[in-house]
Design a protein around this motif. Structure first.
Motif, PDB file in Angstrom:
ATOM      1  N   ARG A  53       0.835  -1.197   0.000  1.00 44.64           N
ATOM      2  CA  ARG A  53       0.000   0.000   0.000  1.00 44.64           C
ATOM      3  C   ARG A  53       0.866   1.242   0.000  1.00 44.64           C
ATOM      4  N   VAL A  54       0.292   2.335  -0.460  1.00 41.72           N
ATOM      5  CA  VAL A  54       1.081   3.557  -0.639  1.00 41.72           C
ATOM      6  C   VAL A  54       0.558   4.708   0.205  1.00 41.72           C
ATOM      7  N   HIS A  55      -0.547   4.513   0.907  1.00 47.47           N
ATOM      8  CA  HIS A  55      -1.103   5.631   1.668  1.00 47.47           C
ATOM      9  C   HIS A  55      -1.186   5.312   3.147  1.00 47.47           C
ATOM     10  N   GLU A  56      -0.898   6.332   3.936  1.00 46.94           N
ATOM     11  CA  GLU A  56      -0.915   6.206   5.383  1.00 46.94           C
ATOM     12  C   GLU A  56      -2.366   6.194   5.886  1.00 46.94           C
ATOM     13  N   GLY A  57      -2.627   5.350   6.834  1.00 46.54           N
ATOM     14  CA  GLY A  57      -3.910   5.450   7.534  1.00 46.54           C
ATOM     15  C   GLY A  57      -5.091   4.796   6.847  1.00 46.54           C
ATOM     16  N   THR A  58      -4.869   4.109   5.739  1.00 46.28           N
ATOM     17  CA  THR A  58      -5.964   3.386   5.105  1.00 46.28           C
ATOM     18  C   THR A  58      -5.397   2.164   4.405  1.00 46.28           C
ATOM     19  N   LEU A  60      -7.205   0.896   1.907  1.00 46.70           N
ATOM     20  CA  LEU A  60      -7.963   0.894   0.659  1.00 46.70           C
ATOM     21  C   LEU A  60      -7.193   1.552  -0.474  1.00 46.70           C
ATOM     22  N   GLU A  61      -7.538   1.139  -1.681  1.00 43.35           N
ATOM     23  CA  GLU A  61      -7.007   1.789  -2.874  1.00 43.35           C
ATOM     24  C   GLU A  61      -8.049   1.535  -3.961  1.00 43.35           C
ATOM     25  N   PRO A  62      -8.522   2.592  -4.626  1.00 45.22           N
ATOM     26  CA  PRO A  62      -9.529   2.345  -5.665  1.00 45.22           C
ATOM     27  C   PRO A  62      -8.956   1.457  -6.771  1.00 45.22           C
ATOM     28  N   TYR A  70     -12.500  -1.725  -4.932  1.00 45.16           N
ATOM     29  CA  TYR A  70     -11.351  -1.372  -4.112  1.00 45.16           C
ATOM     30  C   TYR A  70     -10.388  -2.529  -3.963  1.00 45.16           C
ATOM     31  N   ASP A  75      -0.994  -5.807   4.081  1.00 48.28           N
ATOM     32  CA  ASP A  75       0.424  -5.946   4.438  1.00 48.28           C
ATOM     33  C   ASP A  75       0.665  -5.852   5.941  1.00 48.28           C
ATOM     34  N   THR A  93     -10.980  -4.814  12.832  1.00 48.11           N
ATOM     35  CA  THR A  93     -11.755  -3.955  13.729  1.00 48.11           C
ATOM     36  C   THR A  93     -11.538  -2.477  13.475  1.00 48.11           C
ATOM     37  N   LYS A  94     -10.560  -2.153  12.690  1.00 47.90           N
ATOM     38  CA  LYS A  94     -10.352  -0.744  12.389  1.00 47.90           C
ATOM     39  C   LYS A  94     -10.667  -0.488  10.913  1.00 47.90           C
ATOM     40  N   ARG A  97     -13.823  -2.548   9.338  1.00 49.05           N
ATOM     41  CA  ARG A  97     -15.013  -2.029  10.028  1.00 49.05           C
ATOM     42  C   ARG A  97     -15.399  -0.653   9.497  1.00 49.05           C
TER      43      ARG A  97
ATOM     44  N   TYR B 472      -6.099  11.572  -2.937  1.00 51.95           N
ATOM     45  CA  TYR B 472      -4.811  11.005  -3.325  1.00 51.95           C
ATOM     46  C   TYR B 472      -4.689  10.986  -4.848  1.00 51.95           C
ATOM     47  N   ASP B 474      -4.588   8.605  -6.719  1.00 49.66           N
ATOM     48  CA  ASP B 474      -5.408   7.580  -7.366  1.00 49.66           C
ATOM     49  C   ASP B 474      -6.901   7.866  -7.242  1.00 49.66           C
ATOM     50  N   SER B 476      -8.652   8.457  -4.520  1.00 52.71           N
ATOM     51  CA  SER B 476      -9.309   8.091  -3.266  1.00 52.71           C
ATOM     52  C   SER B 476      -9.193   9.237  -2.261  1.00 52.71           C
ATOM     53  N   LYS B 500     -11.500   7.886   4.632  1.00 52.36           N
ATOM     54  CA  LYS B 500     -10.180   7.799   4.023  1.00 52.36           C
ATOM     55  C   LYS B 500     -10.068   6.539   3.182  1.00 52.36           C
ATOM     56  N   GLY B 501      -9.559   6.698   1.960  1.00 48.38           N
ATOM     57  CA  GLY B 501      -9.344   5.553   1.082  1.00 48.38           C
ATOM     58  C   GLY B 501     -10.521   5.234   0.188  1.00 48.38           C
ATOM     59  N   HIS B 503     -13.467   6.063  -2.640  1.00 50.77           N
ATOM     60  CA  HIS B 503     -13.410   6.828  -3.882  1.00 50.77           C
ATOM     61  C   HIS B 503     -13.914   8.250  -3.663  1.00 50.77           C
ATOM     62  N   GLU B 573       0.328  12.906  -0.205  1.00 53.45           N
ATOM     63  CA  GLU B 573       0.917  12.298   0.992  1.00 53.45           C
ATOM     64  C   GLU B 573       1.212  10.826   0.708  1.00 53.45           C
ATOM     65  N   GLY B 574       2.433  10.418   1.023  1.00 54.20           N
ATOM     66  CA  GLY B 574       2.807   9.037   0.747  1.00 54.20           C
ATOM     67  C   GLY B 574       2.758   8.189   2.000  1.00 54.20           C
ATOM     68  N   GLN B 575       2.967   6.908   1.782  1.00 57.08           N
ATOM     69  CA  GLN B 575       3.056   5.990   2.910  1.00 57.08           C
ATOM     70  C   GLN B 575       4.373   6.243   3.626  1.00 57.08           C
ATOM     71  N   SER B 576       4.327   6.415   4.925  1.00 50.24           N
ATOM     72  CA  SER B 576       5.585   6.629   5.632  1.00 50.24           C
ATOM     73  C   SER B 576       5.967   5.355   6.379  1.00 50.24           C
TER      74      SER B 576
END
Lengths: 438, 631
Positions: A53-58, A60-62, A70, A75, A93-94, A97, B472, B474, B476, B500-501, B503, B573-576
């Motif tokens: 994944r490439v985004h913090e805090g989620t 999901l990725e479309p 999605y 990971d 759960t996070k 959910r 983002y 993509d 989302s 978040k995440g 669409h 913002e990228g994955q850190s």
């Protein structure tokens, strides 16, 4: 319109496996049906895909530019292969959910829970207590730790798992662990309202294992309409009057019996009785155990000109590849479930020669739309191929015996009806509960 | 420069004959620094006794003093030690020492150094008195001006301390020695605060006391305030079996606050006492005076906080970081402000963009801003928070201004300030009535977003801050408003983003509404509001909660934070992949945010409309999707 969430272990855009391809087809067909508004959640990430994944805090990725499809990255899961569970429960759960709470689907239909874990069923029930939870059984993973094949590590097919028998297959794992595994998985499967099984054979295995038979609906996967590949000689001048070309479509693994087929071809060459030619379509031999690789390669080397290794193919090439064969062979030595390749062969009007066991024997009727041979027996397969080629009119008779391949549109209607039924039953019992409480 | 002692010249000689039999007299004097005078002497052991001479006309000299028994002077006489500040010269005066009277006669006093004062003035007194003496002297550290005067005073005090202080045996670190005391480091936080880390153990008896002694002689008892934790490395040294190494909590850290400043790097001593009365001491290494190193050390020590406990962060980490932060104010960090192009006349909005490392984002932003009259007419301010890139930015700014013609300013900082203070510095030069805080990795989706936001802020009553929809690359959702989430079993609130995440077209995210907070990546507010709440808080380390903290302060004043999806921008913002230290930093920020806002957040999240938006609600029958379903 009520919503149905399809949860699948992989997206065909990443790797076009059978279950995931079917899930995406179902998603599209359900959307077109106007009965339920579908959402697709496809687990992704290593080892199936190369990137995480490439985004913090989620998580999901479309997917595919579609607002309702999605990827779901796992990971962070720290996946436990034995129990099929994510050790990091935040996955459920996070993140899952939050996704459920945002969409609030009325129906959640699981296609596969590999890499996701059975806890995802539990979380669905907790967050959406009145949702309908439907689970399609694709093979025997909940029952069998040996990759869900119900094939013993000692080399025989297995019909019933038990802690003791499983321990025999995996001596390093005590029977108590298998007991815990079974109880754990069953506790989560307990929240499922309805299982869908594409074959009776598969349904019977789950019933034997302890899932009440009336919770399982046997419903074959539907296939989208396609233009059948013409038989050789029908629309071109490639016809030679013979129906002697055999096709194999599938992975080159020991379970799939590719070696049985090659050995049978060798016998036929030695006999010089019927001149059969074989085209092998498939790949992944390099991922097999080394001894099988060696066996397969040596069989291939000694096979001579009658065997052609076509190799890897894309699903959209199948029609063109079918044009070049008369028969399709499915020589698996494991039970199989409801092999897609049989539906594909039938959709193109190719009679199927298959092992006489499990899902294959159920889907192909010996002497009507194909021929059975004794599973794992190259001599029996050679005999059957010899008979198929030598019997005048047999190919035409079997071809005419092929029935309609279950159409996706009808399949979608069946599933939508099933969702309706489950929801009605759930709301009925919810009414009863509240009436009792009131 | 020491003042020459001289006799007072006013009036007749006030001193009676035979004054060596007088009831009290200062015998030794020592100039500790400019105007700081220490005196030692004796007086009769009868409070309020008639001094026996006429003191009329002699000035009183105000002193702080201690008195102690000094029997060898005869007839139960007592000794005293006194310090006076603001003394211009050694002149005749009367001292009040603990209700007794003593005469300062410059002609009959020996002016000496601190060491001799200790030797002669405190000869043969007990340990308790010597400790008191040390403390009395050391508190004069508060009297000297900082810099050279304080250093000079400290030097005198150090010599006095070393002459007077009672010494315990030096603690040997050896496997067969029961007591062990070792100081890893003493970190300076500010002029009187320190952060000490080390370990101690005693195999023979319970440890009942730990005290620190500053080089100048200030003594602080630490035993009650320490944060203790296991030190497996120490246990291993002492041969404790591996499975028991986590049991003893020999490690400690402690935030120490002295009653007066301490400036010397060398000379800290720590002293351990056990229940059997055994006392040992150890010398600490030189004080570390490197705020950024100290910050890392303090944060890294948070790893020793036991789950569910917050005594370490509350008692040590938080005060230490607060003091480090207060050492340098951001206003001193502005190295230069440069204007590119003609500044807009009376700009409505200032757009403040901090730049950290990725100054290439300037080019990307300008390539979109150029097509957006809203931004071209705004007061655009780039704040360079990577001082080492100043030349590079100057070159790029000139070139990019020539190409795009978008006027902007650059504010170059002389050190890295982090998100909050970089913004604070940027706002300090802002000219607009409105402020838009913007991250450098935020790019507009299409022109018009800025006036969409400013119009909304201006026409919406009680709107305090406005945040747009951020997506983002993509497509989302990155930001559709923020809320606060307390994971089950945790006392701490974390910031969370709605949807978040999902669409960008997700229906619920298309609704304009009040939310608990909006992201600082793109946040509009009035300058007046900014000034009212005092800008972004510098109390957090490296940027985690500054934006929600700002929103909570806005909310506290009775104003709302609005999510405005009509304005859409990209946020790249990228994955850190946080380092262990970064995770601890984040833990600290989370703790601080909750400790400041717990009640307010609980109140906000209990209010149903925004709070319930992504949480499960009671189940219902399937029904057509409506707006109500998803909001």
């Amino acid at each position: 319109m009520p919503k149905v969430l399809y949860v699948v272990h992989n997206h065909p855009a990443v790797m076009p496996g059978g279950a995931e391809t079917y899930a995406l087809e179902l998603y599209g067909a359900m959307r077109d049906s106007g009965r339920y508004d579908p959402i697709l959640l496809a687990r992704t990430g290593p080892p199936v895909s190369r990137t995480g994944r490439v985004h913090e805090g989620t998580l999901l990725e479309p997917a595919g530019g579609d607002p309702n499809q999605y990827f779901f990255h796992t990971d962070i899961a720290d996946y436990d292969w034995f129990l099929s569970t994510s050790r990091n429960k935040d996955v459920y759960t996070k993140f899952y959910r939050d996704f459920l709470a945002a969409y609030r689907p009325e129906v959640v239909h699981f296609q596969h829970t590999l890499f996701l874990g059975y806890d995802i069923l539990r979380e669905t029930r907790r967050t959406l207590p009145d949702s309908a939870i439907v689970y399609t059984l694709h093979e025997y993973v909940p029952i069998c730790h040996n990759n869900g094949q119900m094939f013993r590590t000692t080399g025989e097919r297995c019909l019933a798992a038990s802690p003791r028998r499983c321990h025999e297959c995996f001596p390093a794992i005590p029977p108590q662990e298998f007991f815990l595994r079974e109880r754990f998985i069953k506790s989560h499967l307990g929240v499922v309202d309805r299982f869908v099984s594409p074959s009776r054979f598969l349904a019977d295995r789950y019933a034997d294992w302890g899932i009440a038979r009336d919770r399982i609906t046997v419903e074959e996967n539907g296939r989208p309409p396609l233009l059948a590949a013409p038989a050789r000689g029908e629309e071109d001048d490639a016809g030679d009057g013979f129906r002697n070309r055999i096709g194999y479509f599938g992975q080159f693994t020991a379970f799939k019996g590719a070696d049985v087929l090659l050995t049978a071809m060798k016998l036929l060459t030695e006999r010089a009785a019927a001149h059969a030619t074989l085209r092998l379509h498939g790949a992944n031999i390099e991922h097999q155990p080394e001894d099988f690789q060696a066996l397969f390669r040596s069989l291939l080397e000694t096979a001579g000109d009658d065997v052609t290794l076509v190799g890897r193919y894309r699903p959209d090439e199948l029609s063109a590849l079918m044009r070049a064969v008369d028969w399709v062979v499915v020589p698996s030595i494991w039970w199989e479930n409801a092999p897609l390749v049989i539906q594909e062969a039938f959709a193109h009007g190719r009679p199927v020669i298959c092992s006489d066991i499990g899902g294959m024997a159920e889907k192909v009727t010996d002497g009507v739309d194909g021929l059975h041979f004794r599973a794992g027996d190259p001599r029996s397969l050679a005999d059957t191929i010899e008979r198929a080629l030598a019997t005048p009119g047999l190919w035409e008779r079997l071809r005419a015996g092929i029935g309609e391949v279950h159409p996706l549109a009808r399949h979608v209607t069946t599933l939508a009806d099933l969702y309706d039924d489950v929801l009605a039953a759930r709301s009925g019992s919810a009414r009863e509960r509240s009436a009792r409480a009131g | 420069m020491l003042a020459e002692p001289r006799l007072a010249t006013t009036g007749a000689d006030p001193l009676p004959a035979g004054s060596d039999r007088s009831p009290g007299r200062a015998e030794f004097a020592c100039w500790l620094g400019d105007g700081i005078l220490a005196l030692a002497g004796w007086c009769a052991d009868a409070p309020g006794a008639d001094p026996g001479w006429d003191t009329d006309g002699l000035p009183d000299l105000a002193v702080r003093s201690i008195v102690f028994s000094r029997d060898e002077a005869g007839e139960g006489a007592i000794g005293f030690l006194a310090v006076a500040t603001g003394v211009p010269a050694l002149e005749a005066a009367v001292l009040d020492v603990g209700g007794r009277c003593a005469l300062l006669d410059p002609t009959r006093i020996e002016v000496t150094d601190a060491e001799s004062l200790a030797w002669f003035g405190l000869a043969a007194v007990g340990a308790e008195v010597r400790r008191e003496a040390q403390s009395l002297m050391a508190t004069t550290m508060g009297e000297a001006a900082s810099g050279w005067p304080a250093s000079r005073l400290a030097g005198e005090l150090r010599r006095f301390r070393d002459a007077v202080r009672p010494r315990a045996p030096h603690c040997q670190i050896a496997v067969d020695v029961a007591q062990g005391l070792f100081i890893d480091a003493v970190h300076r936080l500010d002029d009187r605060s320190f952060y000490v880390r080390g370990w101690m153990r005693d195999a023979s008896a319970e440890i009942t006391g730990l005290a620190a002694l500053s080089p100048e002689g200030l003594r602080v008892d630490l035993a009650g305030t320490l944060a203790r934790f296991p030190r497996p490395d120490v246990e291993q040294f002492y041969g404790v079996p591996p499975e028991e190494q986590g049991r003893a909590r020999s490690g400690f850290v402690v935030h120490v606050e002295l009653p007066a400043p301490s400036v010397l790097a060398e000379g800290w001593v720590l002293e351990l006492r056990n229940a059997a009365g055994v006392v040992v001491e150890t010398a600490a290494p030189a004080v570390v005076d490197d705020p950024s190193l100290t910050r890392s050390v303090v944060l890294a020590d948070l790893a020793h906080e036991a789950p569910g406990d917050d005594s370490l962060v509350r008692g040590h980490t938080s005060p230490a970081l607060r003091k480090l932060g207060a050492r340098q104010h951001w206003s001193g960090a502005i190295a230069s402000v440069t204007q590119y192009g003609t500044p807009p006349t009376e700009p409505e909005t200032s757009v403040i963009v901090p730049l950290f490392r990725r100054i290439d984002f300037v080019e990307h932003q300008l390539s979109h801003f150029v097509d957006d009259p809203d931004v071209v007419g705004a007061d655009l301010v780039y704040v360079l928070d990577s001082p080492e890139m100043a030349d590079e930015l100057a070159g790029a700014s000139a070139a990019l201004h020539r190409l795009y013609g978008v006027p902007f300013r650059t504010v170059v900082l002389n050190r890295n300030l982090g998100f909050a203070d970089a913004n604070n510095a940027g706002v300090s030069v802002a000219r607009g009535r409105l402020l838009l805080l913007l991250n450098s990795d935020v790019l507009p989706d299409r022109p018009g977003w800025l006036s969409t936001m400013t119009d909304f802020l201006d026409r919406t009553p009680k709107a305090g801050a406005v945040g747009p929809k951020l997506v983002y690359e993509d497509g989302s959702i990155q930001h559709a408003g923020m809320y606060f989430l307390r994971p089950e079993g945790s006392p701490l609130w974390e910031n969370a983003h709605y949807y978040k995440g999902l669409h960008r077209s997700f229906p619920a995210a298309a609704q304009t509404r009040v939310v608990p907070a909006v992201t600082g990546a793109c946040l509009l507010l009035a300058r007046e509001m900014w000034d009212k709440v005092g800008g972004l808080s510098g109390a957090y380390v490296q940027g985690d909660y500054e934006d929600s903290d700002l929103c909570l302060r806005i909310g506290e004043l009775g104003y709302d934070c609005w999510y405005l999806p009509a304005a859409e921008l990209y946020h790249l913002e990228g994955q850190s992949y946080p380092t262990a230290l970064r995770r601890l930093t984040s833990r600290f920020n989370t703790w601080l945010h909750t400790s400041l806002w717990d009640a307010r957040i609980a109140e906000l999240m209990a209010a149903p409309p925004p709070a319930a938006a992504t949480r499960p609600r009671s189940p219902t029958r399937p029904r057509p999707r409506t707006k109500k379903d998803v909001t």
